[in-house]
Design an enzyme around this catalytic site. Sequence first.
Site, PDB file in Angstrom:
ATOM      1  N   GLU A   1       0.819  -1.220   0.000  1.00  0.00           N
ATOM      2  CA  GLU A   1       0.000   0.000   0.000  1.00  0.00           C
ATOM      3  C   GLU A   1       0.850   1.268   0.000  1.00  0.00           C
ATOM      4  OE1 GLU A   1      -2.625  -3.243   1.658  1.00  0.00           O
ATOM      5  OE2 GLU A   1      -0.565  -2.570   2.022  1.00  0.00           O
TER       6      GLU A   1
ATOM      7  N   PHE B   1     -11.958  -7.502  14.005  1.00  0.00           N
ATOM      8  CA  PHE B   1     -10.824  -7.956  13.206  1.00  0.00           C
ATOM      9  C   PHE B   1     -10.402  -6.870  12.220  1.00  0.00           C
ATOM     10  CE2 PHE B   1      -9.353 -10.191   9.293  1.00  0.00           C
ATOM     11  CZ  PHE B   1      -8.169 -10.693   9.800  1.00  0.00           C
ATOM     12  N   GLN B   2      -9.146  -6.479  12.264  1.00  0.00           N
ATOM     13  CA  GLN B   2      -8.534  -5.462  11.395  1.00  0.00           C
ATOM     14  C   GLN B   2      -9.165  -4.074  11.538  1.00  0.00           C
ATOM     15  OE1 GLN B   2      -8.261  -7.054   7.340  1.00  0.00           O
ATOM     16  NE2 GLN B   2      -6.201  -7.779   7.794  1.00  0.00           N
TER      17      GLN B   2
ATOM     18  N   LYS C   1     -17.865  -1.330   5.675  1.00  0.00           N
ATOM     19  CA  LYS C   1     -18.188  -2.360   4.687  1.00  0.00           C
ATOM     20  C   LYS C   1     -19.678  -2.386   4.367  1.00  0.00           C
ATOM     21  CE  LYS C   1     -16.981  -7.152   3.557  1.00  0.00           C
ATOM     22  NZ  LYS C   1     -16.235  -8.352   4.001  1.00  0.00           N
TER      23      LYS C   1
ATOM     24  N   MET D   1      23.534   9.808   3.135  1.00  0.00           N
ATOM     25  CA  MET D   1      23.416  11.120   3.758  1.00  0.00           C
ATOM     26  C   MET D   1      23.661  11.036   5.262  1.00  0.00           C
ATOM     27  SD  MET D   1      23.047  14.294   3.033  1.00  0.00           S
ATOM     28  CE  MET D   1      22.088  14.655   1.562  1.00  0.00           C
TER      29      MET D   1
END
Length: 580
Positions: free
Chosen positions: A53, A115-116, A165, A491
């Site tokens: 993602e 969940f999630q 959802k 760097m």
Amino acid sequence: MSQELTGAQIMCEALIREGVEVMFGIPGGAIMPFYFAMWEYRDRLRHVLCRHEQGAGHAAEGYARSTGRIGVCIGTSGPGVTNLVTPVADAMMDSTPLLAICGQVGSHVLGKDAFQETDITGITMPITKHNYLVKNASELAYVFKEAIYIATTGRPGPVLIDITKDAMQKSCVPNWDRKLDLPGYKPTYQPNRKQLREALKLLRQARKPLIIAGNGVIMAGAHAELRHFAERLRLPVITTLHGIGAFPEEHPLSLGMPGMHGWVHCNRAIQECDVLFNIGGRFDDRVTGKASTFAPNAKVIHVDIDPSEIGKNVKVDVPIVADARMALQALLDELPVKEELADLHAHASDWMEYIRELQDKHQGKQQYINRAAVQNMALPPHDVYAALNRHIAERGNIIVVTDVGQHQMWAAQLLDWNAGPRSHITSGGAATMGFSVPAALGVAIAHPDKTVWVVCGDGGFQMTNQEMATIIQEGIKNIKVAVINNGYLGMVRQWQELFENKRYSGTPLSGPNFAKLAEAYYWKGMTVEHTNQVQAAIEEAQATNGPVLIDFRVEREVNVFPMVPQNASIGDMITENSGA
């Protein structure tokens, strides 16, 4: 118009109505209804399946940055949307119009640690222009319209929509005709004429005037107006890292980049100028150094569409809240005839001559120009940039995307940026390592007629190189990657060398054989270890009908100079040779 649609279908219809053509994302449990509906719209909405993602978010940024249009990324609830946090933050810092679409657990289990489940609106509140939690399908048509309007107007930025959802699964008749109603959000585009006249008065009286042009010039499409304004007044122009492309560097009024790794003559000009005209820049600390010592002799004029930026870091004498293009158009309208600007032109000419003398004195000392300083190196990194610069100048039609680190600063310093706005894409405010490869994916999809050259370090490349698989799956052939491979987090190593007694803690970096890795992803891979191989490798990459990676194994401990130390004035730069 009266057809009943699921929430997920409304989402697709809303995106099409707002002109969206491409999305970058990964499906998962909570966002699945959107992907189910997406199948019906696959002829109008292209979905690019990324490998992470974060890659999807950066790809959407690259698409947006190179086009000026909204970039769209998608993640499912929990880890999917938390992986989007980095590109959302990056887009906020760099004023990139981004829409993040997030799936959320069902509304009946919200707040119950389902969940999630993750409170993504809470997480991203500080790093978005606005965000939404949508629990009803009937809200979606308006929310998408409003979200994209907010993301793309005023100072652009990211907006996130978190959708449960069940809101995607339920059906309703959408109301497409609801008008936008945002009483608290009214960006100011037109400048105040009184302030414009005060700005012109200061500029006409100046003996050492200077323009700093930032990202706002590019966002507003104001590069032509900037050039006309600078030419009419004969004012020297400095462009920030994100302002690169706003003003052609081949122009006789162009000075280059200021700040921590800017040129000595640019920083000295800032410190000695008497009127500083900043248009579309936010006086970032990488430009100002120690803010209390910045431009100590100057009356400051600041044009910015975001009023919160004016006076935030640097005291401003003439604040102008406006769109950069409209402000410059209005200033051009207010300019007197050429004869009335004669005194300013004379002073500006003397001032420019003085700055060029500074440039001749300091820039010629750099190892980038002085070959004797690098004669014992098998492959100085600067030779890669010199060859790439020649290639870009000869071929044209190229966009350069850089990652974050030493290679990024060398690209800003050593490539000649004359191709116009949106030809230089990088991560600035957040300085996100791993930005370049996925961002190039978005750029390449938006510009299939151009070659997209990626310049990245071996550190940033290893963070998101899995998107090479996405590039192959999408049939993209116009991406070429140059890895400036020095075996360090370069760097950070430079700071450790200069300020921490060479205590190289956590910076030596191993990696795979990048050319073989490229071949494993079905790319063409090459390895270059000597200067005499560089030009041929670049030309071969360009001639190859497909994505190419070149592993440039450069000298390991080469530093980026000039450099302003932490908490120092930009007038106190260190160079390779001295503290000049």
